[in-house]
Design an enzyme around this catalytic site. Structure first.
Site: not given
Ligand code: NDP
Length: 292
Positions: A96, A52, A119
């Protein structure tokens, strides 16, 4: 024989589009910034976060890596997220998952400001999706929608069957298909006669996590088949939730595993970060709903 819906190629196109948006933002003096939070040193998570961050750098976006130790507390992480919420150079925040199980994952995720929730996992973002408002959408479902769009299929009026009902994939993709006027059936572990339900589908999204659960002969001729599952077989191969070769015989389009949905997820995270930077703190307007 169905065509392969090549997630790698589509993800490259998405990245190129994001790159153009980054150039346009630079003209306004804005450099999109993604803060990544990786707790502990799980090797798989490190690889995901690394890809990412590399993706950001390749497109001229900033990333700010935060690496709290595995023994960090929930309140320390919430404080870090709040600090990132307040920073004007951070447009997106990625925590994460999974977090070590000593931590309250939900408390950390819910601390993310909705405008920076790239997200799309906060209750605010999911609520906006549920109620048809604009906002940041979860990356994997967003990637699936883009893949379906690439087939040229007009979703309006089609029957879409989603197998799996997680908050991460199944529920949001069902809502996004509904937003595009598909008639959506959601299936799960208690669904009776899954084969019969899938046989009626113009679009199948399999997000279960069970190797080849969806059999090839369940696929209706001409269907679009999106396989989200990632399963490792005893001999170390990666396979999806769909019996690929047999399903391809009937499908019009089908995603491979690997190389289908997977590459789209990071590309859509980059797209969400650019969108958050374009909209600034009033991210409510991002991705307006398709009510037309
Ligand atoms: P979850 O484990 O959270 O959810 C799985 C769902 O599948 C549940 O709703 C469960 O039903 C349902 N299910 C389980 N067994 C059956 C069955 N026999 N018949 C019908 N439904 C069943 O998984 P996720 O949604 O997080 O992930 C699904 C898969 O997608 C995994 O393989 C994951 O690795 C992969 N994935 C891939 C991504 C990518 O970028 N390519 C991103 C995210 C996930 P119930 O609710 O009743 O238990």
């Amino acid at each position: 024989m169905g065509e392969i819906l090549d997630g790698k190629a589509v993800a490259e196109r998405v990245r190129a589009e994001v790159g153009r948006r980054v150039v346009a933002l630079a003209e306004r003096g804005i450099v999109p910034g993604l803060a990544t939070v990786l707790v502990g040193d799980d090797p798989a998570s490190r690889v995901y976060v690394g890809s990412k961050e590399k993706g950001c750098a390749a497109l001229g976006m900033r990333s700010f890596g935060h690496r709290p130790p595995a023994d960090a507390t929930t309140s320390q992480l919430v404080a870090l997220v709040e600090e990132l919420n307040a920073r004007p150079d951070v447009h997106g925040i990625l925590v994460q998952l999974p977090l070590p199980n000593t931590l309250d994952e939900d408390a950390v995720i819910q601390a993310i400001a909705p405008a920076k929730d790239v997200d799309g996992l906060t209750i605010a973002s999911q609520g906006r999706l549920l109620t048809g408002r604009g906002g940041l959408r979860p990356c994997t479902p967003l990637g699936i929608m883009r893949l379906v769009a690439e087939t040229g299929l007009e979703l309006r009026g089609t029957h879409a069957v989603v197998v799996g009902r997680s908050n991460l994939v199944g529920k949001p993709i069902a809502l996004m298909l509904l937003e595009q006027h598909a008639t959506v059936t959601m299936c799960h572990s208690r669904t009776r006669d899954l084969a019969a339900v899938v046989r009626g589908a113009d679009v199948v999204v399999a997000a279960v996590g069970r190797a080849e659960l969806v059999r090839g002969d369940w696929i209706r001729d001409g269907a679009v088949v999106i396989d989200v599952g990632i399963n490792r077989t005893a001999d170390g191969k990666l396979v999806g939730d769909v019996e690929f070769a047999a399903a391809r015989e009937r499908a019009a389009w089908i995603t491979p595993v690997p190389g289908g949905v997977g590459p789209m997820t990071v590309a859509m995270l980059l797209a969400n970060t650019a969108a958050a930077a374009e909209t600034g703190p009033t991210a409510a307007a991002i991705g307006a709903s398709a009510s037309a």
